[in-house]
Design a protein around this motif. Sequence first.
Motif, PDB file in Angstrom:
ATOM      1  N   ASN A  32       0.828  -1.201   0.000  1.00 44.13           N
ATOM      2  CA  ASN A  32       0.000   0.000   0.000  1.00 44.13           C
ATOM      3  C   ASN A  32       0.872   1.265   0.000  1.00 44.13           C
ATOM      4  OD1 ASN A  32      -2.640  -1.315   0.305  1.00 44.13           O
ATOM      5  ND2 ASN A  32      -1.873  -1.898   2.327  1.00 44.13           N
ATOM      6  N   ILE A  33       0.481   2.237  -0.796  1.00 45.88           N
ATOM      7  CA  ILE A  33       1.196   3.507  -0.832  1.00 45.88           C
ATOM      8  C   ILE A  33       0.732   4.361   0.341  1.00 45.88           C
ATOM      9  CG2 ILE A  33       1.621   5.609  -2.165  1.00 45.88           C
ATOM     10  CD1 ILE A  33       1.117   3.973  -4.700  1.00 45.88           C
ATOM     11  N   LEU A  34       1.655   4.715   1.230  1.00 45.96           N
ATOM     12  CA  LEU A  34       1.327   5.524   2.404  1.00 45.96           C
ATOM     13  C   LEU A  34       1.459   7.017   2.126  1.00 45.96           C
ATOM     14  CD1 LEU A  34       3.229   3.491   5.164  1.00 45.96           C
ATOM     15  CD2 LEU A  34       0.817   3.292   4.460  1.00 45.96           C
ATOM     16  N   ALA A  35       2.374   7.391   1.230  1.00 43.57           N
ATOM     17  CA  ALA A  35       2.590   8.806   0.946  1.00 43.57           C
ATOM     18  C   ALA A  35       3.424   8.953  -0.314  1.00 43.57           C
ATOM     19  CB  ALA A  35       3.301   9.483   2.119  1.00 43.57           C
ATOM     20  N   ARG A  36       3.396  10.123  -0.926  1.00 42.87           N
ATOM     21  CA  ARG A  36       4.255  10.449  -2.066  1.00 42.87           C
ATOM     22  C   ARG A  36       4.700  11.890  -1.918  1.00 42.87           C
ATOM     23  NH1 ARG A  36       1.420  14.297  -2.669  1.00 42.87           N
ATOM     24  NH2 ARG A  36      -0.389  14.626  -3.982  1.00 42.87           N
ATOM     25  N   ASN A  37       5.882  12.212  -2.400  1.00 50.06           N
ATOM     26  CA  ASN A  37       6.353  13.589  -2.285  1.00 50.06           C
ATOM     27  C   ASN A  37       5.879  14.435  -3.466  1.00 50.06           C
ATOM     28  OD1 ASN A  37       8.052  12.780  -4.333  1.00 50.06           O
ATOM     29  ND2 ASN A  37       9.959  13.161  -3.223  1.00 50.06           N
ATOM     30  N   THR A  38       6.148  15.706  -3.387  1.00 46.00           N
ATOM     31  CA  THR A  38       5.691  16.635  -4.428  1.00 46.00           C
ATOM     32  C   THR A  38       6.322  16.311  -5.776  1.00 46.00           C
ATOM     33  OG1 THR A  38       5.386  18.366  -2.777  1.00 46.00           O
ATOM     34  CG2 THR A  38       5.549  19.067  -5.068  1.00 46.00           C
ATOM     35  N   GLY A  45       2.045  12.017 -11.158  1.00 48.53           N
ATOM     36  CA  GLY A  45       0.693  12.148 -10.637  1.00 48.53           C
ATOM     37  C   GLY A  45      -0.337  12.525 -11.688  1.00 48.53           C
ATOM     38  N   ILE A  46      -1.568  12.196 -11.383  1.00 53.08           N
ATOM     39  CA  ILE A  46      -2.701  12.551 -12.234  1.00 53.08           C
ATOM     40  C   ILE A  46      -3.602  13.472 -11.430  1.00 53.08           C
ATOM     41  CG2 ILE A  46      -4.724  11.669 -13.480  1.00 53.08           C
ATOM     42  CD1 ILE A  46      -3.198   9.050 -13.864  1.00 53.08           C
ATOM     43  N   ALA A  47      -3.984  14.569 -12.022  1.00 57.16           N
ATOM     44  CA  ALA A  47      -4.815  15.553 -11.322  1.00 57.16           C
ATOM     45  C   ALA A  47      -6.083  14.897 -10.771  1.00 57.16           C
ATOM     46  CB  ALA A  47      -5.175  16.692 -12.278  1.00 57.16           C
ATOM     47  N   GLY A  48      -6.368  15.158  -9.501  1.00 60.28           N
ATOM     48  CA  GLY A  48      -7.571  14.632  -8.871  1.00 60.28           C
ATOM     49  C   GLY A  48      -7.424  13.222  -8.331  1.00 60.28           C
ATOM     50  N   ARG A  49      -6.231  12.649  -8.455  1.00 62.55           N
ATOM     51  CA  ARG A  49      -6.015  11.284  -7.961  1.00 62.55           C
ATOM     52  C   ARG A  49      -4.914  11.305  -6.915  1.00 62.55           C
ATOM     53  NH1 ARG A  49      -4.156   6.054 -11.595  1.00 62.55           N
ATOM     54  NH2 ARG A  49      -4.174   4.479  -9.915  1.00 62.55           N
ATOM     55  N   SER A  50      -5.199  10.803  -5.736  1.00 64.52           N
ATOM     56  CA  SER A  50      -4.249  10.872  -4.631  1.00 64.52           C
ATOM     57  C   SER A  50      -3.210   9.757  -4.681  1.00 64.52           C
ATOM     58  CB  SER A  50      -4.988  10.813  -3.291  1.00 64.52           C
ATOM     59  OG  SER A  50      -4.086  10.605  -2.234  1.00 64.52           O
ATOM     60  N   ILE A  51      -3.585   8.538  -5.048  1.00 63.87           N
ATOM     61  CA  ILE A  51      -2.852   7.262  -5.051  1.00 63.87           C
ATOM     62  C   ILE A  51      -2.537   6.753  -3.646  1.00 63.87           C
ATOM     63  CG2 ILE A  51      -1.757   7.801  -7.267  1.00 63.87           C
ATOM     64  CD1 ILE A  51       0.966   7.687  -5.753  1.00 63.87           C
ATOM     65  N   VAL A  52      -2.639   7.595  -2.605  1.00 60.91           N
ATOM     66  CA  VAL A  52      -2.407   7.129  -1.241  1.00 60.91           C
ATOM     67  C   VAL A  52      -3.483   6.098  -0.895  1.00 60.91           C
ATOM     68  CG1 VAL A  52      -2.383   7.767   1.192  1.00 60.91           C
ATOM     69  CG2 VAL A  52      -1.276   9.237  -0.499  1.00 60.91           C
ATOM     70  N   VAL A  59      -0.925   0.948  -9.427  1.00 66.14           N
ATOM     71  CA  VAL A  59      -0.640   2.303  -9.907  1.00 66.14           C
ATOM     72  C   VAL A  59       0.414   2.284 -11.010  1.00 66.14           C
ATOM     73  CG1 VAL A  59       0.337   4.540  -9.253  1.00 66.14           C
ATOM     74  CG2 VAL A  59      -1.301   3.406  -7.739  1.00 66.14           C
ATOM     75  N   SER A  60       1.503   1.549 -10.791  1.00 68.98           N
ATOM     76  CA  SER A  60       2.619   1.588 -11.731  1.00 68.98           C
ATOM     77  C   SER A  60       2.431   0.686 -12.948  1.00 68.98           C
ATOM     78  CB  SER A  60       3.913   1.188 -11.016  1.00 68.98           C
ATOM     79  OG  SER A  60       4.224   2.105  -9.995  1.00 68.98           O
ATOM     80  N   HIS A  61       1.781  -0.475 -12.750  1.00 74.35           N
ATOM     81  CA  HIS A  61       1.710  -1.458 -13.828  1.00 74.35           C
ATOM     82  C   HIS A  61       0.290  -1.820 -14.255  1.00 74.35           C
ATOM     83  CE1 HIS A  61       6.008  -2.187 -13.299  1.00 74.35           C
ATOM     84  NE2 HIS A  61       5.796  -2.308 -12.017  1.00 74.35           N
ATOM     85  N   HIS A  62      -0.708  -1.345 -13.513  1.00 79.62           N
ATOM     86  CA  HIS A  62      -2.103  -1.721 -13.760  1.00 79.62           C
ATOM     87  C   HIS A  62      -2.308  -3.224 -13.553  1.00 79.62           C
ATOM     88  CE1 HIS A  62      -2.894   2.065 -16.473  1.00 79.62           C
ATOM     89  NE2 HIS A  62      -2.499   2.365 -15.251  1.00 79.62           N
ATOM     90  N   TYR A  63      -1.452  -3.825 -12.712  1.00 81.06           N
ATOM     91  CA  TYR A  63      -1.606  -5.229 -12.379  1.00 81.06           C
ATOM     92  C   TYR A  63      -2.615  -5.385 -11.243  1.00 81.06           C
ATOM     93  CZ  TYR A  63       2.780  -6.267 -14.885  1.00 81.06           C
ATOM     94  OH  TYR A  63       3.766  -6.414 -15.821  1.00 81.06           O
ATOM     95  N   SER A  64      -3.186  -6.598 -11.144  1.00 80.26           N
ATOM     96  CA  SER A  64      -4.080  -6.926 -10.027  1.00 80.26           C
ATOM     97  C   SER A  64      -3.358  -7.761  -8.981  1.00 80.26           C
ATOM     98  CB  SER A  64      -5.304  -7.692 -10.554  1.00 80.26           C
ATOM     99  OG  SER A  64      -4.894  -8.887 -11.201  1.00 80.26           O
ATOM    100  N   MET A  65      -2.063  -7.956  -9.162  1.00 86.25           N
ATOM    101  CA  MET A  65      -1.248  -8.765  -8.246  1.00 86.25           C
ATOM    102  C   MET A  65       0.167  -8.205  -8.223  1.00 86.25           C
ATOM    103  SD  MET A  65      -0.821 -12.101 -10.713  1.00 86.25           S
ATOM    104  CE  MET A  65      -2.569 -12.055 -11.123  1.00 86.25           C
ATOM    105  N   PRO A  95       1.328   9.395 -16.917  1.00 86.35           N
ATOM    106  CA  PRO A  95       0.410  10.247 -17.681  1.00 86.35           C
ATOM    107  C   PRO A  95       0.844  10.429 -19.128  1.00 86.35           C
ATOM    108  CG  PRO A  95       0.846  11.198 -15.521  1.00 86.35           C
ATOM    109  CD  PRO A  95       1.786  10.046 -15.683  1.00 86.35           C
ATOM    110  N   ARG A  96       2.107  10.128 -19.434  1.00 86.20           N
ATOM    111  CA  ARG A  96       2.620  10.282 -20.795  1.00 86.20           C
ATOM    112  C   ARG A  96       2.636   8.958 -21.558  1.00 86.20           C
ATOM    113  NH1 ARG A  96       4.929  12.782 -16.977  1.00 86.20           N
ATOM    114  NH2 ARG A  96       6.257  10.973 -16.521  1.00 86.20           N
TER     115      ARG A  96
END
Length: 440
Positions: A32-38, A45-52, A59-65, A95-96
């Motif tokens: 689980n992602i607890l925090a991310r820096n600026t 990051g994607i606007a409107g999405r926290s990921i925390v 988040v990184s691979h779109h994997y379910s495992m 995002p790119r």
Amino acid sequence: MPTELPAPQVQALISYLEQEAQPAIVLDTDYNILARNTAYQRQFGIAGRSIVGEKCFHVSHHYSMPCDQAGEHCPMKAAFDKRGADRILHIHHTPRGPEHVDVELRPILDGQRDVVAYVERLATVRSAHAHASNDGLVGRSPAFMDALSALQRAAPSMLPVLLLGESGTGKELFARALHEASDRAKGPFVVVDCSGLTETLFESELFGYEKGAFTGANTRKPGLVETARGGTLFLDEIGDVPLAMQVKLLRLIENGTFRRVGSVETLHADFRLVAATHKPLEKMMAAGSFRQDLYYRVSAFPIHLPALRERRDDIPLLVESFLQRLARNGRRLTVAPEAMARLQAHDWPGNIRELRNVLERASLFADDGRIGLAQLPPAGRNPAPTMGAQGEAGAAAGRLADEDLARFAAGFAGTRQQMAAALGMSERTLYRRLRQLNMG
């Protein structure tokens, strides 16, 4: 049950990471992602999405495992097992689009050396693309990723790097990518083509010369070593350096000093050395045609560049990249599925250079903007080209020994241009090799 990091320590970590310019996230032991820096939010990051609260693999691979369960190397598992940092080159969704990302994961241990959390730092690889691109390195196959990962490891150091691979595998592109990923990226990238240069010409090109040093030397000319000051000197086809010149090249590398031809003044060099060859230098050492001491100086960090047949999964990406470059006046080219299948089935003895040449030729016949089987030349149309004895020699062009090339050339009735096309190599490479065999 996994040991969790207390909330005050998580906040302390977040405050620490905010001081870093490099993107970073904090993870618990359950992905689980607890925090991310600026910096992370700014780059990934994607606007409107926290990921925390989300899973890192999603988040990184779109994997379910987790990555290791999806068939990839998981830095978290490796860092947990060895209670130390792990580093891996991954392809992340950003995002790119898909990008190569250099990931370093460090575990945080408590007093009992139990892992309580992880800090993950991420660095985008700017010199390579995981999608079709008009420039730079392109690929995402395992063999390509291994070479790119080695390049990323070597880039920050000053170790000499030796790029090993068949003709046409993109050695100059890899050398330029290494330069751009190094601390010398703002300096010059200077290419020395060692093939076809006589001893005298090699010395004057590399070291420069003084006015009057020889007939025709009407002015002083700086050499390529001086031109590379503060940057990278790339010795392409170092296996072709004349034996007598190898001594002076060794002295340059060991002492960092040289003299212009016709001068007694000792000058100091300042460059990062990258060399490349398609020749078997170890066999040449045994035969006495390449100095052992020079070999060990230039091969401090060898990197194998895969042949195209070793990275067939990259062919669609490379095809799309070349077609983007070939697009003219807004005319977009496409490849029919059956043609793409044939391209992926071919062994490509001339490697990426041969693929590019085939596509350039095919584009001239694609009147409707679509490359099908009819637009491919015979060598690109058949998975295993059958062209008689000449074709069998051509299918192994990238690995041809000198005696095989001599036999092939002696029995070939066409022009040099046709011979180069049959062998899947450039006319310059063919001319150089024939001249070495006294057949030029």
